[in-house]
Write a protein that holds these residues in place. Sequence first.
Motif, PDB file in Angstrom:
ATOM      1  N   ASP A  79       5.985  10.275   7.866  1.00  0.00           N
ATOM      2  CA  ASP A  79       5.493   9.124   7.101  1.00  0.00           C
ATOM      3  C   ASP A  79       4.173   9.448   6.395  1.00  0.00           C
ATOM      4  O   ASP A  79       3.965   9.071   5.230  1.00  0.00           O
ATOM      5  CB  ASP A  79       5.309   7.900   8.027  1.00  0.00           C
ATOM      6  CG  ASP A  79       6.642   7.319   8.495  1.00  0.00           C
ATOM      7  OD1 ASP A  79       7.691   7.659   7.883  1.00  0.00           O
ATOM      8  OD2 ASP A  79       6.629   6.524   9.454  1.00  0.00           O
ATOM      9  N   THR A  80       3.283  10.132   7.080  1.00  0.00           N
ATOM     10  CA  THR A  80       1.981  10.505   6.504  1.00  0.00           C
ATOM     11  C   THR A  80       2.176  11.431   5.308  1.00  0.00           C
ATOM     12  O   THR A  80       1.545  11.248   4.249  1.00  0.00           O
ATOM     13  CB  THR A  80       1.099  11.204   7.575  1.00  0.00           C
ATOM     14  OG1 THR A  80       0.923  10.324   8.677  1.00  0.00           O
ATOM     15  CG2 THR A  80      -0.250  11.582   7.015  1.00  0.00           C
ATOM     16  N   ARG A  82       4.853  11.687   3.463  1.00  0.00           N
ATOM     17  CA  ARG A  82       5.528  10.943   2.383  1.00  0.00           C
ATOM     18  C   ARG A  82       4.496  10.117   1.615  1.00  0.00           C
ATOM     19  O   ARG A  82       4.525  10.048   0.400  1.00  0.00           O
ATOM     20  CB  ARG A  82       6.620  10.049   2.977  1.00  0.00           C
ATOM     21  CG  ARG A  82       7.308   9.116   2.015  1.00  0.00           C
ATOM     22  CD  ARG A  82       7.905   9.736   0.765  1.00  0.00           C
ATOM     23  NE  ARG A  82       8.774  10.839   0.997  1.00  0.00           N
ATOM     24  CZ  ARG A  82       9.035  11.799   0.089  1.00  0.00           C
ATOM     25  NH1 ARG A  82       8.482  11.754  -1.112  1.00  0.00           N
ATOM     26  NH2 ARG A  82       9.823  12.806   0.360  1.00  0.00           N
ATOM     27  N   LYS A  83       3.553   9.492   2.347  1.00  0.00           N
ATOM     28  CA  LYS A  83       2.497   8.715   1.692  1.00  0.00           C
ATOM     29  C   LYS A  83       1.631   9.633   0.808  1.00  0.00           C
ATOM     30  O   LYS A  83       1.240   9.248  -0.301  1.00  0.00           O
ATOM     31  CB  LYS A  83       1.616   8.010   2.725  1.00  0.00           C
ATOM     32  CG  LYS A  83       2.273   6.797   3.331  1.00  0.00           C
ATOM     33  CD  LYS A  83       1.370   6.125   4.339  1.00  0.00           C
ATOM     34  CE  LYS A  83       2.103   5.000   5.048  1.00  0.00           C
ATOM     35  NZ  LYS A  83       1.294   4.401   6.120  1.00  0.00           N
ATOM     36  N   THR A  86       3.599  10.417  -2.279  1.00  0.00           N
ATOM     37  CA  THR A  86       3.625   9.245  -3.163  1.00  0.00           C
ATOM     38  C   THR A  86       2.286   9.100  -3.885  1.00  0.00           C
ATOM     39  O   THR A  86       2.244   8.802  -5.084  1.00  0.00           O
ATOM     40  CB  THR A  86       3.960   7.971  -2.358  1.00  0.00           C
ATOM     41  OG1 THR A  86       5.215   8.164  -1.699  1.00  0.00           O
ATOM     42  CG2 THR A  86       4.031   6.761  -3.247  1.00  0.00           C
ATOM     43  N   ALA A  87       1.188   9.311  -3.175  1.00  0.00           N
ATOM     44  CA  ALA A  87      -0.149   9.231  -3.783  1.00  0.00           C
ATOM     45  C   ALA A  87      -0.331  10.333  -4.836  1.00  0.00           C
ATOM     46  O   ALA A  87      -0.902  10.085  -5.920  1.00  0.00           O
ATOM     47  CB  ALA A  87      -1.231   9.341  -2.720  1.00  0.00           C
TER      48      ALA A  87
END
Length: 182
Positions: A79-80, A82-83, A86-87
């Motif tokens: 999740d980290t 992926r974030k 995305t950023a």
Amino acid sequence: LKAAKEKLTRTNADMTKADGERKAADAAQKTSTAEVAKAKASYDASEKAAKAAEALSATVRNDANKPAPEKQKAKQDADTKRKAATAAKSAHDKLVAAKLNPANQKLAASDKTLTTAKAGKDAAAKEVARLEAELKKATQDVAAVTAALKQAEQKATRRCRGPLPDTDPRSCPRRLGLDTGA
């Protein structure tokens, strides 16, 4: 001719200015392109890391022998990442919208201005060349007429020399406009 030369000088100045603007726009576009390329590389790297973490998380989740905290840690790591991806994608898109696209538009506009200025300069240069050619021809015509006039005067002077004064019609009827053709 003077007005045409002044116009040529102005169009040369316009072209120099347009060329400077074109070079500045080109430099800005190259800088923006480099920044976008860095952001794209960062995005690509974070996307690759996110995909790898997601694949590892899926593998750990599907392994019945792995304890729940390890599965949770793998999910959090995925999740980290992926974030972060995305950023990075968002930063890349913002750079494209804020810097690259305006730089490309400014470059296109400066290309158009430069083309217009070059056309104006070329037209002014042609006009100056045409006027200079006309002036040269007129100067040659004046020189030819002057030479013919001088030659005619010399002929008339040779014929009109004699013992009688120049104002006497018998001495030089041609010079006095009294020639009867005889």
